[in-house]
Design a protein around this motif. Structure first.
Motif, mmCIF file in Angstrom:
data_model
loop_
_atom_site.group_PDB
_atom_site.id
_atom_site.type_symbol
_atom_site.label_atom_id
_atom_site.label_comp_id
_atom_site.label_asym_id
_atom_site.label_seq_id
_atom_site.Cartn_x
_atom_site.Cartn_y
_atom_site.Cartn_z
ATOM 1 N N PHE A 137 11.796 50.739 0.000
ATOM 2 C CA PHE A 137 10.956 50.103 -1.011
ATOM 3 C C PHE A 137 10.692 51.125 -2.113
ATOM 4 N N ARG A 139 8.318 52.780 -4.492
ATOM 5 C CA ARG A 139 6.858 52.866 -4.426
ATOM 6 C C ARG A 139 6.199 52.704 -5.790
ATOM 7 N N GLU A 143 3.187 45.844 -4.165
ATOM 8 C CA GLU A 143 3.291 45.385 -2.776
ATOM 9 C C GLU A 143 4.009 44.042 -2.687
ATOM 10 N N ALA A 146 7.661 44.469 -2.648
ATOM 11 C CA ALA A 146 8.115 45.012 -1.364
ATOM 12 C C ALA A 146 8.180 43.910 -0.304
ATOM 13 N N LEU A 165 10.547 54.432 2.146
ATOM 14 C CA LEU A 165 9.717 54.390 0.942
ATOM 15 C C LEU A 165 10.116 55.565 0.059
ATOM 16 N N ASN A 172 1.188 56.713 -6.148
ATOM 17 C CA ASN A 172 1.595 55.580 -5.313
ATOM 18 C C ASN A 172 1.374 55.926 -3.844
ATOM 19 N N LYS A 176 -0.867 51.769 -0.216
ATOM 20 C CA LYS A 176 -0.346 50.678 -1.045
ATOM 21 C C LYS A 176 0.658 49.830 -0.258
ATOM 22 N N PHE A 177 1.295 50.438 0.747
ATOM 23 C CA PHE A 177 2.361 49.754 1.487
ATOM 24 C C PHE A 177 2.041 49.603 2.976
ATOM 25 N N VAL A 180 2.890 46.109 4.342
ATOM 26 C CA VAL A 180 4.337 45.854 4.367
ATOM 27 C C VAL A 180 4.972 46.556 5.565
#
Length: 336
Positions: A137, A139, A143, A146, A165, A172, A176-177, A180
């Motif tokens: 993904f 970054r 989101e 992703a 990532l 970032n 944030k992820f 996911v």
């Protein structure tokens, strides 16, 4: 020693396939696909490969990706890399790809993954090089993008073993992820993430705790936190370090300042990798040689990078044992 390194069996765990786009292939694909790029020659492209930080590298990295349009383009890109693996005696490679860099400009996810996968299958049958594919993904994207990419990957779970990532670390954060990655794990994907390259050691700790990753890409800033280094050693958490990349992007000014050999001697499961070799001036053997030139090692220490990479790889225990035996046999034949 350079001859020993050249023929040493190797395993690569940190390689962005888009970062293997050599200037010659970039120019060829631009012409083949009628893509306008701001370069008229291979020399002009090479001159543009002088960056001063991660962002200036990413700018040309994504610009270069624009020439990749058709499934055959992704096949040609991947096959060219596998031929370099053959030259460097890379027996197994775990390749990153950035689907969003392509889907964001209208290229189908299927086009990207099918081209790469076709080359990887040919690599096994014709070159004996095994591989795994990891979807990263970006970054700097949100989101939602992703999650959309994770959904697109569902149809290709037979080809993609894990998620990662990458892209701009600063600004970032891992959180944030977090959602996911949680969903990716629930769907059976293995997980890795870039951390501790341009960002501080805290980014590594956060990636481990929030994203539940099994190996750290880069991670060289871990040396800022002694307790983190102890954790990496005790839990055998691998670092996929990219020495020439770190110099090119000014993580360290000179290879003599690099901490990879210190970390190795501290017992960290560090590995050597090439990252984006077309842009950073070196594939696997080049990276091994550069590290040894700056930090002279004995053959056992050099080979430990391969043993660490085998341990950190996503292959089965039986395949790890096969790779270990091949490496041990090579060392036995080259004892001093």
């Amino acid at each position: 020693m350079n001859k020993f390194i050249q023929s040493l069996p190797k395993v690569e765990l940190h390689l962005h396939i888009e970062g293997t786009l050599e200037p010659e292939l970039m120019l060829e694909l631009a012409q083949r696909n009628s893509i306008n790029i701001p370069f008229n020659s291979v020399e002009e492209i090479r001159d543009a490969y002088n960056f001063h930080n991660l962002q200036s590298f990413l700018d040309i990295y994504f610009q270069g990706a624009d020439v990749l349009v058709h499934e055959q383009d992704f096949f040609d890109l991947t096959w060219a890399y596998l031929l370099r693996c053959q030259e460097d005696n890379v027996l197994h490679t775990e390749i990153f790809f950035d689907p969003q860099a392509h889907t964001e400009r209208g290229i189908l996810f299927d086009t990207v993954v099918n081209g790469i996968d076709r080359a990887l299958n040919k690599g096994v049958s014709e070159l004996g090089i095994t591989s795994k594919l990891i979807m990263c993904f970006l970054r700097h994207l949100d989101e939602e993008s992703a999650f959309k990419t994770l959904t697109q990957a569902q149809a290709h779970k037979d080809k993609i073993i894990g998620v990662g990532l990458d892209s701009t670390e600063i600004g970032n954060p891992a959180n944030k992820f977090e959602r996911v990655f949680k969903q990716a794990i629930e769907q059976g994907f293995l997980t890795v993430a870039h951390a501790g390259e341009e960002g501080p050691a805290d980014n590594i700790s956060e990636a481990l705790s929030l994203l539940k990753i099994t190996r750290i890409d880069h991670g060289v800033r871990c040396s800022e936190d002694a307790s983190l280094v102890k954790q990496l050693v005790s839990e055998r958490i691998p670092l996929t370090v990219c020495p020439l990349s770190n110099i090119k992007l000014k993580v360290f000014d000179r290879m003599e300042q690099h901490n990879i050999v210190t970390l190795l001697r501290q017992g960290v499961c560090v590995t050597i990798n090439s990252d984006d070799p077309a842009y950073f001036g070196g594939y696997m053997t080049d990276n091994f040689v550069a590290v040894n030139n700056a930090h002279p090692m004995n053959k056992a220490e050099i080979a430990q990078f391969t043993f660490n990479a085998i341990e950190a790889s996503f292959v089965s225990p039986s395949e790890q044992e096969r790779l270990r035996q091949v490496t041990q046999k090579y060392i036995a034949l080259h004892q001093e």
